[in-house]
Scaffold this active site. Sequence first.
Site, short mmCIF file in Angstrom:
data_model
loop_
_atom_site.label_atom_id
_atom_site.label_comp_id
_atom_site.label_asym_id
_atom_site.label_seq_id
_atom_site.Cartn_x
_atom_site.Cartn_y
_atom_site.Cartn_z
N GLU A 23 0.84 -1.20 0.00
CA GLU A 23 0.00 0.00 0.00
C GLU A 23 0.88 1.25 0.00
O GLU A 23 1.86 1.33 0.74
CB GLU A 23 -0.88 -0.02 1.25
CG GLU A 23 -1.78 1.19 1.42
CD GLU A 23 -2.52 1.18 2.74
OE1 GLU A 23 -3.50 1.93 2.88
OE2 GLU A 23 -2.11 0.41 3.66
N LYS A 75 -9.60 2.50 -2.89
CA LYS A 75 -10.06 1.93 -1.62
C LYS A 75 -11.46 2.42 -1.28
O LYS A 75 -11.72 3.63 -1.28
CB LYS A 75 -9.07 2.29 -0.50
CG LYS A 75 -9.36 1.61 0.82
CD LYS A 75 -8.29 1.99 1.85
CE LYS A 75 -8.54 1.28 3.18
NZ LYS A 75 -7.55 1.69 4.19
N CYS A 134 -5.40 -2.53 2.63
CA CYS A 134 -5.29 -2.43 4.08
C CYS A 134 -6.40 -3.24 4.76
O CYS A 134 -6.58 -4.41 4.48
CB CYS A 134 -5.32 -0.96 4.50
SG CYS A 134 -4.90 -0.67 6.23
#
Length: 527
Positions: A285, A348, A398
């Site tokens: 990430e 995301k 994540c």
Amino acid sequence: MRLFDRLDRLKDRTAALTGWTRAGLAVLLGMLTTLALPPVHAMPVLLVTLPLLVWLIDGTKSWRGALGIGWLFGLGHFATGFYWIANALLIDAERFGWMIPFAVGGLGGLMAIFPAAAAALARLAGTSGPARVLTLAAAWGALEWVRGWFLTGFPWNPLASAWMPVDAVLQTTAFVGTYGLSLLTMLAFAALALVGDRPDPDRRPGLATIAAAWGVLAVAAGLGAVRLATADVAPADGPRLRIVQPHIPQIDKWKQDKRDDNLLRHVELSQQDGFAELDAVIWPETAAPFAVNLDHERRRLAAHAAPPGGVLLTGAPRMTPRGDAPFQVWNSLVALKPDGTILDTYDKMHLVPFGEYVPLRDVLPLEKVTPGSTDFSFGTGPRLMTLPGLPPAGPLICYEVIFPGQIVLDAANRPGWLLNVTNDGWYGISAGPFQHWATSRLRAVEEGLPLVRAANTGISGVVDAYGRVIAVQPLGTAGVVDAVLPPALAPTLYARGGNFIPLAGAAALAACAFWLRMRRRQFCDAA
């Protein structure tokens, strides 16, 4: 009989506790329960903590008292389970250190409302007999599901993760999901409290409940062992992947004078021996420390890590050109060709409150913890990334990987593998990265899909569709993981039924508890 007599006395003494002693024991039991979870895996503590919790609930005068006991237990459990959040705030202690008590204690206190509600419901089911244990287990499993979406959701550290060292039991999640396994775990261990029920005729249903609960777990473990024994071994052929774990300290990650060095570190690790035979290189990430859609020079440099004919998959920020309105920033996963062309992008969708954006920003005078003054914007998903030479990937950035039943859109859009990129460098050498890795493995088993994980400081690795670790790079080390992508399985029962399955199980258990409670009342009235 002496054993039963001693347990009877222990129950009476536990239930009779009052004041600070009762409250302190509830907190202590919650803290000790955390030891059963990753990375300690001291599961035997549940043999003590969960029966004692039931006896503390029995000693309350009403559901309100049980609510308080459950909340104190949850506070101890979640505050110790989430302590590592403090490490993220210490990266810039001058700005965010003051938030540590509110972040750890506040989040622990908020999550404690779920054990509190479960305890209150158990107390309403009575202070003896199996009904209260069945109710506690049903409520615990159902409320873990609620915890997965309440206020955007945070289903971290499910009770099911206590079984991470036991691959055979983990296979249960392919059928009933993580919430279902949490329910069964609470049922089995809390049922041990029933040995303290008396007189002897009243103890018999309790012993039968204990036998049934542990029998179900034993059958599940046996079926899981058979499932693993008949599983295919890791394939020798297939898409070849390289996961890069650069181990860049979070404090150095975004420094202006180190960004280019950090980028080159990723490229150099990617180009080690065997680079030309790879189908994909995967970075963590925000590994690319620049706006990937705007900084063409650095993007071309990063693309040197894309193998010939293959692809580089990297986390990177993406933003609208300055001057465009509204100005937006996304936390993205980007696929790059060797010439720097962007093949696909995933933004995301499940952002971290206060980490990546500030809820109620117009009201709360707070800054987000990640660098930059602009809140990240929400992406859309779940969705697929179509990549050359690879099965369609299900991207997860994540903590998006911690949400059971929320990582695959539908059967028509089922990926061939799950790709999780993360930066656990925020949390240092702590329990947090181990817990994150564990819940990632649970998603693989639930969905019957292999999972590939790239983390800045670890833990990075490859997990097959049975949750078995194929290759791993340990926490706090730099290096690469080379592996062949394992194949996907046919959709599991859980993949087809989703969270309806554990919720149906919780409803059935609650109905059984209600029936037992009514039957007990009728017996008492007749007597």
